[in-house]
Design a protein around this motif. Structure first.
Motif, PDB file in Angstrom:
ATOM      1  N   ASP A 227       0.832  -1.192   0.000  1.00  0.00           N
ATOM      2  CA  ASP A 227       0.000   0.000   0.000  1.00  0.00           C
ATOM      3  C   ASP A 227       0.877   1.256   0.000  1.00  0.00           C
ATOM      4  N   ALA A 228       0.752   2.081  -1.066  1.00  0.00           N
ATOM      5  CA  ALA A 228       1.573   3.294  -1.183  1.00  0.00           C
ATOM      6  C   ALA A 228       1.224   4.329  -0.120  1.00  0.00           C
ATOM      7  N   ASP A 229       0.032   4.225   0.480  1.00  0.00           N
ATOM      8  CA  ASP A 229      -0.359   5.167   1.530  1.00  0.00           C
ATOM      9  C   ASP A 229       0.573   5.082   2.739  1.00  0.00           C
ATOM     10  N   GLU A 230       1.340   3.964   2.818  1.00  0.00           N
ATOM     11  CA  GLU A 230       2.273   3.812   3.942  1.00  0.00           C
ATOM     12  C   GLU A 230       3.305   4.938   3.956  1.00  0.00           C
ATOM     13  N   LEU A 231       3.484   5.608   2.818  1.00  0.00           N
ATOM     14  CA  LEU A 231       4.451   6.704   2.745  1.00  0.00           C
ATOM     15  C   LEU A 231       4.017   7.876   3.612  1.00  0.00           C
ATOM     16  N   ILE A 232       2.725   7.936   3.898  1.00  0.00           N
ATOM     17  CA  ILE A 232       2.235   9.020   4.764  1.00  0.00           C
ATOM     18  C   ILE A 232       2.230   8.517   6.205  1.00  0.00           C
ATOM     19  N   SER A 233       3.033   9.189   7.041  1.00  0.00           N
ATOM     20  CA  SER A 233       3.177   8.726   8.427  1.00  0.00           C
ATOM     21  C   SER A 233       2.093   9.313   9.310  1.00  0.00           C
ATOM     22  N   PRO A 234       1.900   8.750  10.517  1.00  0.00           N
ATOM     23  CA  PRO A 234       0.918   9.332  11.447  1.00  0.00           C
ATOM     24  C   PRO A 234       1.252  10.787  11.774  1.00  0.00           C
ATOM     25  N   THR A 235       2.564  11.138  11.827  1.00  0.00           N
ATOM     26  CA  THR A 235       2.936  12.542  12.088  1.00  0.00           C
ATOM     27  C   THR A 235       2.414  13.443  10.964  1.00  0.00           C
ATOM     28  N   ASP A 236       2.564  12.960   9.707  1.00  0.00           N
ATOM     29  CA  ASP A 236       2.072  13.751   8.570  1.00  0.00           C
ATOM     30  C   ASP A 236       0.603  14.069   8.757  1.00  0.00           C
ATOM     31  N   ILE A 237      -0.158  13.059   9.161  1.00  0.00           N
ATOM     32  CA  ILE A 237      -1.607  13.253   9.317  1.00  0.00           C
ATOM     33  C   ILE A 237      -1.885  14.282  10.404  1.00  0.00           C
ATOM     34  N   LYS A 238      -1.135  14.168  11.540  1.00  0.00           N
ATOM     35  CA  LYS A 238      -1.347  15.115  12.644  1.00  0.00           C
ATOM     36  C   LYS A 238      -1.046  16.543  12.184  1.00  0.00           C
ATOM     37  N   VAL A 239       0.097  16.699  11.481  1.00  0.00           N
ATOM     38  CA  VAL A 239       0.493  18.032  11.007  1.00  0.00           C
ATOM     39  C   VAL A 239      -0.580  18.593  10.064  1.00  0.00           C
ATOM     40  N   ALA A 240      -1.093  17.707   9.182  1.00  0.00           N
ATOM     41  CA  ALA A 240      -2.111  18.154   8.221  1.00  0.00           C
ATOM     42  C   ALA A 240      -3.359  18.639   8.961  1.00  0.00           C
ATOM     43  N   ILE A 241      -3.742  17.915  10.023  1.00  0.00           N
ATOM     44  CA  ILE A 241      -4.938  18.314  10.779  1.00  0.00           C
ATOM     45  C   ILE A 241      -4.719  19.691  11.412  1.00  0.00           C
ATOM     46  N   VAL A 242      -3.496  19.892  11.971  1.00  0.00           N
ATOM     47  CA  VAL A 242      -3.193  21.180  12.595  1.00  0.00           C
ATOM     48  C   VAL A 242      -3.294  22.300  11.551  1.00  0.00           C
ATOM     49  N   PHE A 243      -2.685  22.088  10.385  1.00  0.00           N
ATOM     50  CA  PHE A 243      -2.736  23.098   9.315  1.00  0.00           C
ATOM     51  C   PHE A 243      -4.180  23.417   8.931  1.00  0.00           C
ATOM     52  N   LEU A 244      -4.995  22.359   8.763  1.00  0.00           N
ATOM     53  CA  LEU A 244      -6.385  22.556   8.357  1.00  0.00           C
ATOM     54  C   LEU A 244      -7.140  23.365   9.412  1.00  0.00           C
ATOM     55  N   ALA A 245      -6.919  22.967  10.690  1.00  0.00           N
ATOM     56  CA  ALA A 245      -7.642  23.637  11.772  1.00  0.00           C
ATOM     57  C   ALA A 245      -7.245  25.107  11.836  1.00  0.00           C
ATOM     58  N   VAL A 246      -5.922  25.372  11.751  1.00  0.00           N
ATOM     59  CA  VAL A 246      -5.450  26.760  11.820  1.00  0.00           C
ATOM     60  C   VAL A 246      -6.041  27.578  10.664  1.00  0.00           C
ATOM     61  N   THR A 247      -6.016  26.984   9.450  1.00  0.00           N
ATOM     62  CA  THR A 247      -6.538  27.680   8.268  1.00  0.00           C
ATOM     63  C   THR A 247      -8.011  28.042   8.455  1.00  0.00           C
ATOM     64  N   LEU A 248      -8.807  27.061   8.886  1.00  0.00           N
ATOM     65  CA  LEU A 248     -10.242  27.316   9.064  1.00  0.00           C
ATOM     66  C   LEU A 248     -10.489  28.365  10.145  1.00  0.00           C
ATOM     67  N   LEU A 249      -9.693  28.271  11.240  1.00  0.00           N
ATOM     68  CA  LEU A 249      -9.850  29.238  12.333  1.00  0.00           C
ATOM     69  C   LEU A 249      -9.568  30.650  11.847  1.00  0.00           C
ATOM     70  N   ILE A 250      -8.487  30.790  11.064  1.00  0.00           N
ATOM     71  CA  ILE A 250      -8.132  32.131  10.566  1.00  0.00           C
ATOM     72  C   ILE A 250      -9.235  32.661   9.649  1.00  0.00           C
ATOM     73  N   ILE A 251      -9.789  31.768   8.794  1.00  0.00           N
ATOM     74  CA  ILE A 251     -10.860  32.203   7.880  1.00  0.00           C
ATOM     75  C   ILE A 251     -12.066  32.692   8.682  1.00  0.00           C
ATOM     76  N   VAL A 252     -12.479  31.877   9.680  1.00  0.00           N
ATOM     77  CA  VAL A 252     -13.657  32.241  10.477  1.00  0.00           C
ATOM     78  C   VAL A 252     -13.386  33.535  11.247  1.00  0.00           C
ATOM     79  N   GLY A 253     -12.178  33.625  11.843  1.00  0.00           N
ATOM     80  CA  GLY A 253     -11.790  34.815  12.605  1.00  0.00           C
ATOM     81  C   GLY A 253     -11.788  36.049  11.707  1.00  0.00           C
ATOM     82  N   GLY A 254     -11.204  35.902  10.525  1.00  0.00           N
ATOM     83  CA  GLY A 254     -11.113  37.011   9.573  1.00  0.00           C
ATOM     84  C   GLY A 254     -12.494  37.487   9.166  1.00  0.00           C
TER      85      GLY A 254
END
Ligand SMILES: [Cu+2]
Length: 417
Positions: A227-254
């Motif tokens: 499975d090629a998805d193995e290239l994405i580590s659990p850390t990658d997923i966590k970082v992606a969630i943080v980025f998404l959350a920050v982005t959405l928060l800034i949009i809502v705040g703005g």
């Protein structure tokens, strides 16, 4: 080539490209001759165009006014003014602001639609914004067809841009300087999103090989049946969630911040201004039909054989032929000199055989329009058009200076020797 050598070359090429995009290039011409000859002849015929004053200081007013006639011979393959048009100004850059504009006295701040074969007056009020020397044209933007460009004038603006003020009052009495309104927030938002986007890219670039090496790694895993998805580590997923959350928060705040700052906003108005229906066709006390039109390539000589029926009570003479913004003047009738070096006036470009047409007389007149402007304005390319139809306005003058304006047009036969 060695890999470091190749990389260096790629970086230099990349840097050159970025620099090329950043350095503003001064445009000396803006494509007025690039448009196909038949588009310039058979769409809008501009006349009586005045752009004045020719020299102003930053912040001073300038007016563009004149008339145009929409061609009865509008090419079938070009969407016409009947759909949607917008009266505009062509100048290389934001050197002016437009404060008002109208077609036939009806505000043209929004777009509208016009009819073919009709005559319109227009006016555009502007204020000079940046110092420099600019070639200014009135323009009618036609939906799906492009800009139909009117004659241009050189305008010199003196002074300093720092002196330019553009203050407006909002509906709630708030005074706004449009030159600098919320510039800081615009810059801050851009910087913020660049930082976030950059951080996201840096994260992935630092993690592991990207692009082609990564594609190779995915292919290898696929080949092995893993499975090629193995290239994405659990850390990658966590970082992606943080980025998404920050982005959405800034949009809502703005959004909330914007709402607090300006609770009432309305969108830009895109409705169409309607012009009066069934505007009458331009009247003329003269009927003109072309029985023959030729263009002799070696002599740059355009010749029209016309049958003219003078129904007016005055003796008329052909004073001018206007075609694609080029004015061919009959020096025996009128004296017109170019206003500046790019004013397309051929002061001695028109020769008429067949003399004045007396009132009530039907006569045959031959009109010769001869000037190098046919060549320099690239109008001779019309001979390569499949439908080789030309059109323009003929101006007939009476002794007292009154005039009759008629659109003439028809098939053109090229003569090669
Ligand atoms: Cu120009």
């Amino acid at each position: 080539m060695t890999r470091p050598g190749c990389r260096a070359l790629t970086s230099i090429a990349g840097l050159a490209l970025v620099l090329a995009m950043l350095i503003p290039i001064v445009a000396t011409a803006h494509g007025e001759r690039a448009q196909q000859a038949n588009t310039r002849m058979r769409t809008l015929n501009w006349y009586d165009v005045e752009i004045s004053p020719a020299k102003i200081a930053v912040g001073e007013d300038i007016k563009v006014r004149g008339r145009f006639r929409t061609s009865k011979l509008w090419p079938e393959h070009i969407p016409s003014v009947e759909q949607r048009v917008f009266l505009n100004v062509g100048a290389g850059g934001p050197n002016f602001i437009r404060t008002a504009s109208n077609i036939d006295g009806i505000s043209a701040v929004q777009s509208t639609s016009l009819e073919l074969g009709k005559d319109y007056s227009f006016e555009i009020d502007m204020k000079a914004r940046r110092p420099g020397r600019f070639h200014v044209h009135p323009i009618v933007n036609v939906l799906d067809a492009g800009s139909m460009v009117g004659p241009g004038r050189w305008i010199e603006i003196t002074g300093s841009q720092d002196d330019f003020v553009n203050t407006v009052e909002s509906m709630f009495g708030r005074e706004i300087e449009l030159e600098s309104f919320h510039l800081k927030s615009i810059v801050s938002w851009h910087v913020l999103w660049f930082v976030i986007g950059g951080a996201w890219l840096v994260y992935w670039f630092r993690q592991r090989p990207l692009l082609i090496p990564r594609l190779r790694a995915v292919d290898e895993l696929d080949e092995k049946g893993e499975d090629a998805d193995e290239l994405i580590s659990p850390t990658d997923i966590k970082v992606a969630i943080v980025f998404l959350a920050v982005t959405l928060l800034i949009i809502v705040g703005g959004f909330a911040w914007g709402e607090r700052d300006a609770p009432i906003t309305i969108p830009l108005r895109t409705a169409k201004t309607s012009m009066p229906d069934n505007k009458p066709f331009p009247q003329a006390n003269i009927d003109v039909s072309i029985s023959e039109a030729t263009y002799r390539i070696p002599g740059r000589s355009f010749r029209m054989k016309l049958t003219v029926d003078n129904r007016s009570d005055r003796t008329l003479r052909v004073g001018e032929f206007l075609c694609a913004n080029v004015r061919f003047i009959n020096p025996e009738v009128r004296t017109v000199e170019p206003i500046d070096e790019h004013d397309l006036v051929a002061s001695h470009g028109l020769r008429v055989e067949g003399g004045p047409i007396a009132p009530g007389q039907v006569s045959t007149v031959e009109v010769f329009a001869e000037d190098a402007l046919w060549e320099t304005q690239r109008l001779t390319r019309m001979i390569n058009d499949p439908d080789s139809v030309i059109a323009g306005l003929l101006f007939f003058y009476a002794q007292d200076g009154s005039r009759e304006i008629v659109e003439v047009g028809g098939s053109l036969l090229p003569i090669f020797e």
